[in-house]
Design an enzyme around this catalytic site. Sequence first.
Site, PDB file in Angstrom:
ATOM      1  N   ARG A 189     -24.817  17.532 -16.897  1.00  0.00           N
ATOM      2  CA  ARG A 189     -24.495  16.382 -16.022  1.00  0.00           C
ATOM      3  C   ARG A 189     -23.273  16.684 -15.147  1.00  0.00           C
ATOM      4  O   ARG A 189     -22.395  15.837 -14.970  1.00  0.00           O
ATOM      5  CB  ARG A 189     -24.193  15.124 -16.850  1.00  0.00           C
ATOM      6  CG  ARG A 189     -25.344  14.592 -17.629  1.00  0.00           C
ATOM      7  CD  ARG A 189     -26.467  14.057 -16.754  1.00  0.00           C
ATOM      8  NE  ARG A 189     -27.464  13.428 -17.583  1.00  0.00           N
ATOM      9  CZ  ARG A 189     -28.365  14.092 -18.301  1.00  0.00           C
ATOM     10  NH1 ARG A 189     -28.415  15.414 -18.234  1.00  0.00           N
ATOM     11  NH2 ARG A 189     -29.226  13.446 -19.034  1.00  0.00           N
ATOM     12  N   SER A 281     -28.397   6.333 -19.972  1.00  0.00           N
ATOM     13  CA  SER A 281     -27.350   6.708 -20.927  1.00  0.00           C
ATOM     14  C   SER A 281     -25.998   6.333 -20.343  1.00  0.00           C
ATOM     15  O   SER A 281     -25.678   6.730 -19.224  1.00  0.00           O
ATOM     16  CB  SER A 281     -27.348   8.212 -21.175  1.00  0.00           C
ATOM     17  OG  SER A 281     -28.546   8.617 -21.762  1.00  0.00           O
ATOM     18  N   GLU A 379     -20.888   8.700 -18.704  1.00  0.00           N
ATOM     19  CA  GLU A 379     -21.757   9.366 -17.728  1.00  0.00           C
ATOM     20  C   GLU A 379     -21.841   8.493 -16.473  1.00  0.00           C
ATOM     21  O   GLU A 379     -21.932   8.988 -15.353  1.00  0.00           O
ATOM     22  CB  GLU A 379     -23.143   9.568 -18.340  1.00  0.00           C
ATOM     23  CG  GLU A 379     -24.004  10.470 -17.492  1.00  0.00           C
ATOM     24  CD  GLU A 379     -25.470  10.392 -17.861  1.00  0.00           C
ATOM     25  OE1 GLU A 379     -25.827  10.740 -18.991  1.00  0.00           O
ATOM     26  OE2 GLU A 379     -26.254   9.973 -16.996  1.00  0.00           O
TER      27      GLU A 379
END
Length: 384
Positions: A189, A281, A379
Amino acid sequence: MQIEEHVPLASLTTFGIGGEARYFVRVRTVEGLRESLDFLRPGSGQGAQNKNAPVYILGGGSNTLVPDSGFEGLVIKIEIAGIEIQEERYKKGEDSVSNAKTETEENKTLVVVGAGESWDGLVQYAVEHGLWGLENLSGIPGTVGGAAWGNIGAYGASASQSVAWVEAYDRVQRELVRLDASLCAFGYRDSFFKQRASRYIITRVAFALSRVAQPNLVYKDLALRFATAQQSKITEQKTTSEVEVTIEQETEPTLANIRDAVLAIRREKFPDLAIEGTAGSFFKNPIVSKEVAAALVAKYPHMPTFALPEAAGVKIPLAWLLDQVLQLRGFSVGGARLFEHQPLVLVASRGASSADVRTLASEVQQKVSDAFGIRLEKEVQEMR
Ligand code: EPU
């Protein structure tokens, strides 16, 4: 280019909550992007009063949390469009010596895509054109620019595996730059562009896709769907209704079947965005040292772990810890809660505030820190 003022942002994000942008602009060309940024340039006659106002680049709004008080700067929504097959036989790393490359790498098809295109629209386009590489990433909301920026990943694949190069606008040099994938510092990510978000804005992304079938069934949930290749039906326990149902499914891992299977898995694990908001998420899965991972496994022998080829650490499944150890499925603060089917997914019901989401996130961070000594990284990006 038209700068609007006091624009509500909630409906431009998948969370569906939060306040207004002081200034807001939709950008369809690189020229429009340059002009929009000039709006905040010191010395430019017109434009915002506060030349130091922050800029937030918005794609599909699928990983952004807007504060209840809104954003006192300029939100630039990237709407640069276009999907174009440019070269049928793309050679990866054109300037490098080709004898190190395999045949399949050399026979890739280059697809050049505007950063504002819908990610899932691109995946569907690739599947319909017989191009392999993106199908495991079906159904992820957001734009192509956002996908490269955050190196999205799911079901055993990540965007970076298919990226050939990324083109971005450099706010310092005021020109476009093009980085080969090898220079994009893609990680879990993460990317070069995410690390330098105040300087670069992604405008186009090129993907190297394959005409040769390359089904990727490494992810357990996906493999299970195709495991019964000899059977035409499998029986599954539906967790929601607790009734035995028979699901008929195709068992050949074709492009279309993999896409369908991923979309079906996602429908089971993610909330319906038409009903409530989410950004998927909320936290990254923590990456810990081998020693910390070994201590956790000694304590929780059933906990799965994932080795990371690109890093020395071990990835720990946070959803597992939240569910199996802390039993936080459905844990809520106001209108925000951890999703019942996947506790790493934070959902905001209608009427939730961003403050609810933040408080819930802090409480989860605290519980994880207390129980495991692990510091969680978000995130989701907070607009500020
Ligand atoms: N698990 C539980 N209980 C649950 C749910 C999951 O114990 O209620 C266990 C699972 O059995 C599994 C582990 O937790 O062993 C991990 O769960 P899952 O496979 O659902 O994936 P994840 O690691 O939680 C990641 C990505 C998702 C992506 C899925 C599927 C991150 C932060 N998230 O989640 O990406 O869709 O894998 O590949 O890496 C996103 O980034 O927004 C996102 C949704």
